[in-house]
Design a protein around this motif. Sequence first.
Motif, PDB file in Angstrom:
ATOM      1  N   GLY A   1      -6.405  -0.618   8.730  1.00  0.00           N
ATOM      2  CA  GLY A   1      -5.422  -1.665   8.472  1.00  0.00           C
ATOM      3  C   GLY A   1      -4.965  -1.757   7.032  1.00  0.00           C
ATOM      4  O   GLY A   1      -5.149  -0.832   6.246  1.00  0.00           O
ATOM      5  N   THR A   2      -4.377  -2.902   6.729  1.00  0.00           N
ATOM      6  CA  THR A   2      -3.920  -3.165   5.364  1.00  0.00           C
ATOM      7  C   THR A   2      -4.325  -4.585   4.963  1.00  0.00           C
ATOM      8  O   THR A   2      -4.466  -5.461   5.812  1.00  0.00           O
ATOM      9  N   ALA A   3      -4.485  -4.767   3.666  1.00  0.00           N
ATOM     10  CA  ALA A   3      -4.816  -6.088   3.125  1.00  0.00           C
ATOM     11  C   ALA A   3      -3.747  -6.505   2.131  1.00  0.00           C
ATOM     12  O   ALA A   3      -3.141  -5.658   1.464  1.00  0.00           O
ATOM     13  N   THR A   4      -3.520  -7.811   2.056  1.00  0.00           N
ATOM     14  CA  THR A   4      -2.661  -8.365   1.011  1.00  0.00           C
ATOM     15  C   THR A   4      -3.469  -9.422   0.276  1.00  0.00           C
ATOM     16  O   THR A   4      -4.136 -10.251   0.906  1.00  0.00           O
ATOM     17  N   VAL A   5      -3.446  -9.344  -1.033  1.00  0.00           N
ATOM     18  CA  VAL A   5      -4.243 -10.255  -1.858  1.00  0.00           C
ATOM     19  C   VAL A   5      -3.331 -10.920  -2.878  1.00  0.00           C
ATOM     20  O   VAL A   5      -2.477 -10.263  -3.483  1.00  0.00           O
ATOM     21  N   SER A   6      -3.497 -12.214  -3.050  1.00  0.00           N
ATOM     22  CA  SER A   6      -2.714 -12.950  -4.023  1.00  0.00           C
ATOM     23  C   SER A   6      -3.651 -13.894  -4.768  1.00  0.00           C
ATOM     24  O   SER A   6      -4.566 -14.460  -4.171  1.00  0.00           O
ATOM     25  N   TYR A   7      -3.443 -14.051  -6.070  1.00  0.00           N
ATOM     26  CA  TYR A   7      -4.251 -15.028  -6.814  1.00  0.00           C
ATOM     27  C   TYR A   7      -3.433 -15.574  -7.972  1.00  0.00           C
ATOM     28  O   TYR A   7      -2.487 -14.928  -8.436  1.00  0.00           O
ATOM     29  N   ILE A   8      -3.787 -16.767  -8.395  1.00  0.00           N
ATOM     30  CA  ILE A   8      -3.126 -17.356  -9.561  1.00  0.00           C
ATOM     31  C   ILE A   8      -4.108 -17.266 -10.721  1.00  0.00           C
ATOM     32  O   ILE A   8      -5.187 -17.870 -10.672  1.00  0.00           O
ATOM     33  N   PRO A   9      -3.781 -16.477 -11.744  1.00  0.00           N
ATOM     34  CA  PRO A   9      -4.742 -16.273 -12.836  1.00  0.00           C
ATOM     35  C   PRO A   9      -5.128 -17.581 -13.517  1.00  0.00           C
ATOM     36  O   PRO A   9      -4.297 -18.489 -13.649  1.00  0.00           O
ATOM     37  N   ASN A  10      -6.376 -17.620 -13.939  1.00  0.00           N
ATOM     38  CA  ASN A  10      -6.866 -18.753 -14.718  1.00  0.00           C
ATOM     39  C   ASN A  10      -6.986 -18.285 -16.171  1.00  0.00           C
ATOM     40  O   ASN A  10      -5.991 -18.098 -16.851  1.00  0.00           O
TER      41      ASN A  10
ATOM     42  N   THR B   1       0.222  -6.118  -2.309  1.00  0.00           N
ATOM     43  CA  THR B   1       0.461  -6.066  -0.870  1.00  0.00           C
ATOM     44  C   THR B   1       0.153  -4.684  -0.308  1.00  0.00           C
ATOM     45  O   THR B   1       0.144  -3.686  -1.041  1.00  0.00           O
ATOM     46  N   ASP B   2      -0.095  -4.648   0.988  1.00  0.00           N
ATOM     47  CA  ASP B   2      -0.266  -3.390   1.724  1.00  0.00           C
ATOM     48  C   ASP B   2      -1.329  -2.473   1.138  1.00  0.00           C
ATOM     49  O   ASP B   2      -1.121  -1.266   1.006  1.00  0.00           O
ATOM     50  N   ILE B   3      -2.453  -3.051   0.787  1.00  0.00           N
ATOM     51  CA  ILE B   3      -3.601  -2.258   0.324  1.00  0.00           C
ATOM     52  C   ILE B   3      -4.187  -1.582   1.562  1.00  0.00           C
ATOM     53  O   ILE B   3      -4.603  -2.269   2.499  1.00  0.00           O
ATOM     54  N   SER B   4      -4.202  -0.268   1.573  1.00  0.00           N
ATOM     55  CA  SER B   4      -4.700   0.373   2.796  1.00  0.00           C
ATOM     56  C   SER B   4      -6.224   0.286   2.838  1.00  0.00           C
ATOM     57  O   SER B   4      -6.896   0.411   1.810  1.00  0.00           O
ATOM     58  N   LEU B   5      -6.718   0.030   4.027  1.00  0.00           N
ATOM     59  CA  LEU B   5      -8.179  -0.057   4.167  1.00  0.00           C
ATOM     60  C   LEU B   5      -8.608   0.567   5.477  1.00  0.00           C
ATOM     61  O   LEU B   5      -7.915   0.471   6.496  1.00  0.00           O
ATOM     62  N   THR B   6      -9.745   1.234   5.425  1.00  0.00           N
ATOM     63  CA  THR B   6     -10.429   1.602   6.658  1.00  0.00           C
ATOM     64  C   THR B   6     -11.843   1.045   6.543  1.00  0.00           C
ATOM     65  O   THR B   6     -12.440   1.062   5.471  1.00  0.00           O
ATOM     66  N   SER B   7     -12.304   0.491   7.661  1.00  0.00           N
ATOM     67  CA  SER B   7     -13.641  -0.063   7.694  1.00  0.00           C
ATOM     68  C   SER B   7     -14.282   0.378   9.006  1.00  0.00           C
ATOM     69  O   SER B   7     -13.741   1.240   9.714  1.00  0.00           O
ATOM     70  N   THR B   8     -15.414  -0.207   9.314  1.00  0.00           N
ATOM     71  CA  THR B   8     -16.138   0.179  10.527  1.00  0.00           C
ATOM     72  C   THR B   8     -16.579  -1.080  11.256  1.00  0.00           C
ATOM     73  O   THR B   8     -17.195  -1.965  10.645  1.00  0.00           O
ATOM     74  N   CYS B   9     -16.223  -1.157  12.519  1.00  0.00           N
ATOM     75  CA  CYS B   9     -16.595  -2.314  13.334  1.00  0.00           C
ATOM     76  C   CYS B   9     -18.116  -2.328  13.522  1.00  0.00           C
ATOM     77  O   CYS B   9     -18.720  -1.333  13.906  1.00  0.00           O
TER      78      CYS B   9
END
Length: 229
Positions: free
Chosen positions: A132-141, A115-123
């Motif tokens: 902003g921030t990103a949250t990523v979730s996955y279920i391992p295979n 959660t709360d992965i900080s990110l800066t990007s460019t429009c």
Amino acid sequence: MLANDKIVMHGANHNIALSEQAELVRDALLVAGLETPMVDNGLTAEEKRLKIKQSMTAIMQALGLDLNDDSLQDTPNRIAKMYVNEIFSGLDYKNFPKITQIENKMSIDQPVQVTDISLTSTCEHHFVTIDGTATVSYIPNKTVIGLSKINRLVSFFAQRPQVQERLTQQVMVALQALTGTKDVAVSINATHYCVKARGVRDTNSYTKTSSLGGSFNTDRDLRREFFQI
Ligand SMILES: Nc1nc2c(ncn2[C@@H]2O[C@H](COP(=O)(O)OP(=O)(O)OP(=O)(O)O)[C@@H](O)[C@H]2O)c(=O)[nH]1
Ligand SMILES: [Zn+2]
């Protein structure tokens, strides 16, 4: 693990070594119609920097700035380096991070969330910052991905001219391709400086986007749990 490098022809004269992982992700984005619109102009990084430096010089001259001033004279070169080496480095798959994965010996079948992965990007419409921030979730295979690699993946795609919706989708499809599971969810909350610092000048609003794959899309409880993070 996908670790072997292989040589790929890119442009007229350049043999560029892309990792197998970079190719896998690029192909997955192309198939999904989610690749950033790009044209291979055959320029080396050095040639790109030179062209951008010349163009920035022209822009600053058009603005009436004095390029002999000691504070301004290196700005075209700084911007050229910043574009190619830093904030747009994700346009070049040679910069794709090495994504370490380990076998899922623990048989993890519950979501792993960063959660709360900080990110800066460019429009890509105005070439100003998205913060902003990103949250990523996955279920391992079969494999479990190194945690920092999720941050690096977000960062790679953020280092491109972007619209937030595409950025969100690209991270999801890349993770799906790398981990071999559809069960990936990504959300991004971000402030767009094209909205905050110019134009409509709204200093409070931010934009939320999400991409849900596999059971995050079909399982209502899982989806609710993801959005409650
Ligand atoms: N959907 C989406 N739109 C974006 C993003 N970043 C910027 N935009 C919007 O892109 C639109 C471009 O609209 P235009 O009317 O061509 O540009 P503009 O005249 O500068 O518009 P204003 O920002 O309203 O002054 C604006 O509404 C921006 O807010 C993004 O990540 N996703
Ligand atoms: Zn913008």
